[in-house]
Design a protein around this motif. Structure first.
Motif, mmCIF file in Angstrom:
data_model
loop_
_atom_site.group_PDB
_atom_site.id
_atom_site.type_symbol
_atom_site.label_atom_id
_atom_site.label_comp_id
_atom_site.label_asym_id
_atom_site.label_seq_id
_atom_site.Cartn_x
_atom_site.Cartn_y
_atom_site.Cartn_z
ATOM 1 N N VAL A 80 0.846 -1.191 0.000
ATOM 2 C CA VAL A 80 0.000 0.000 0.000
ATOM 3 C C VAL A 80 0.885 1.245 0.000
ATOM 4 N N ARG A 81 0.714 2.098 -1.017
ATOM 5 C CA ARG A 81 1.504 3.314 -1.130
ATOM 6 C C ARG A 81 0.733 4.549 -0.665
ATOM 7 N N ASP A 82 -0.587 4.520 -0.789
ATOM 8 C CA ASP A 82 -1.359 5.703 -0.410
ATOM 9 C C ASP A 82 -2.797 5.296 -0.135
ATOM 10 N N VAL A 83 -3.454 6.053 0.758
ATOM 11 C CA VAL A 83 -4.867 5.856 1.067
ATOM 12 C C VAL A 83 -5.548 7.219 1.036
ATOM 13 N N GLN A 84 -6.580 7.352 0.222
ATOM 14 C CA GLN A 84 -7.316 8.615 0.116
ATOM 15 C C GLN A 84 -8.772 8.390 0.506
ATOM 16 N N PHE A 85 -9.269 9.231 1.427
ATOM 17 C CA PHE A 85 -10.653 9.149 1.875
ATOM 18 C C PHE A 85 -11.460 10.233 1.169
ATOM 19 N N HIS A 86 -12.588 9.847 0.530
ATOM 20 C CA HIS A 86 -13.390 10.778 -0.263
ATOM 21 C C HIS A 86 -14.755 11.061 0.352
#
Length: 362
Positions: free
Chosen positions: A306-312
């Motif tokens: 996992v390189r990035d996690v974005q919450f929308h």
């Protein structure tokens, strides 16, 4: 039905109204339209979608009469539009800038076209009153454009366009001047209005979300040619080529080769996906984020980090770096996620969800 036209039963129920046949238009060495053919039905909300310079505005202006094609024909209800001057065509074009008269109030702006036709005053007043009620501006007939919000000015422009009861309303990037929240509200309003007035709408936009949320069918254009014509769901789930897949929605595109119904991605080997029977040679596997799921590393089709996690808000997008892929693979999950950067994960998907597409433009 052509190879480009993959409309559903909803489409076939519509009677053809506007027919564009083999239309081409060039400006010197630049080809704006290259042999474009399509059919738009009565009471259809149709979108022309593509990047700047793809030819969508040239096609819209050709229908309106502000451009003359070098070749081809355009029929409206069986009548030759190209033989009519712009002011005689039963179409109306709503410009991106709205083009309201600042010295006139709302009612006078809406009535302007009817007054030019010298209709009786009683009929003008009746039709203006009806259309202002339809767009929710009955109480603002006496205001001038400067006293209105951007969304209200857009409604005035719409009212002025539909009060003349055209067979086709052409809209050139009508929501581009609005902020995101108002634009979302007006997308719903445009769709409601189109159903109420029973007029065919043809909208030009470069905003894929706008087209997907409003249109019954969408024509995706690139380099002056139609790449695919389909309803929004078909277009998203079954793009015809790499351009459409990349332009419509978020996705991970995996390069490889198609042969004998199998897709192979270099050192990653064969990967599951739906391969068209006639597709052979360079191709891409299209993975929409919501089609991909996280697993334990040992249970995935592929392994990664996992390189990035974005919450929308309504969901999260997790970017997973996989050896052999030049860009992270995107995974969509509902709501917030406890997955953290640096975690070792597996990724999997169903072969029936993923689709393999050709690389070439139509």
């Amino acid at each position: 039905m052509t190879a480009l036209d993959s409309g559903t039963a909803t489409r076939t129920a519509l009677r053809p109204l506007l027919q564009v046949s083999e239309v081409s238009r060039a400006y010197g060495d630049v080809t704006a339209l290259d042999d474009v053919s399509l059919s738009i039905g009565e009471n259809e909300f149709f979108a022309l979608l593509g990047p700047s310079g793809c030819g969508k505005t040239t096609l819209l202006r050709s229908i309106a009469g502000f451009e003359q094609p070098d070749a081809g024909g355009i029929l409206l209800g069986g009548e030759d539009l190209l033989a009519m001057p712009p002011h005689r065509r039963p179409v109306n074009l709503m410009f991106q800038s709205y083009a309201l008269f600042p010295h006139m109030n709302v009612a006078k702006n809406v009535a302007y076209g009817l007054e030019r036709e010298r209709l009786p005053r009683a009929e003008i007043d009746r039709r203006v009153g009806e259309v202002l009620e339809t767009v929710g501006l009955s109480a603002m007939g006496g205001r001038r454009p400067a006293q209105l919000s951007g969304g209200q000015r857009q409604r005035v422009a719409l009212a002025r366009a539909i009060v003349k009861r055209p067979k086709v309303l052409l809209l050139d990037e009508p929501l581009s001047a609005l902020d995101r929240k108002v634009r979302g509200e007006m997308q719903l309003e445009l769709k409601r209005l189109q159903h109420e007035v029973g007029i065919t709408f043809v909208i030009v936009t470069h905003d894929q979300e706008e087209a997907l949320s409003m249109a019954d069918r969408i024509a995706v254009m690139a380099a002056g040619r139609l790449q695919q014509v389909a309803d929004p769901v078909e277009l998203y789930r079954h793009p015809r080529n790499l351009f459409v897949a990349d332009f419509i929605g978020a996705s991970t595109l995996v390069a490889g080769t198609a042969a004998a119904g199998t897709f192979t991605a270099g050192d990653l080997g064969p990967l599951p996906g739906t391969v068209p029977a006639d597709l052979t040679g360079p191709a891409h596997l299209v993975l929409r984020p919501e089609w991909v799921r996280l697993t334990e590393p040992e249970h995935g089709l592929l392994r990664g980090t996992v390189r990035d996690v974005q919450f929308h808000g309504g969901g999260s997008t997790i970017a997973v770096a996989v050896a052999g892929l030049p860009t992270p693979l995107l995974v969509g999950v509902p709501g917030a996620t406890a997955t953290e950067r640096g975690a070792a994960v597996g990724v999997s998907w169903n072969a029936g969800d993923a689709v393999v597409v050709q690389d070439e433009l139509a």
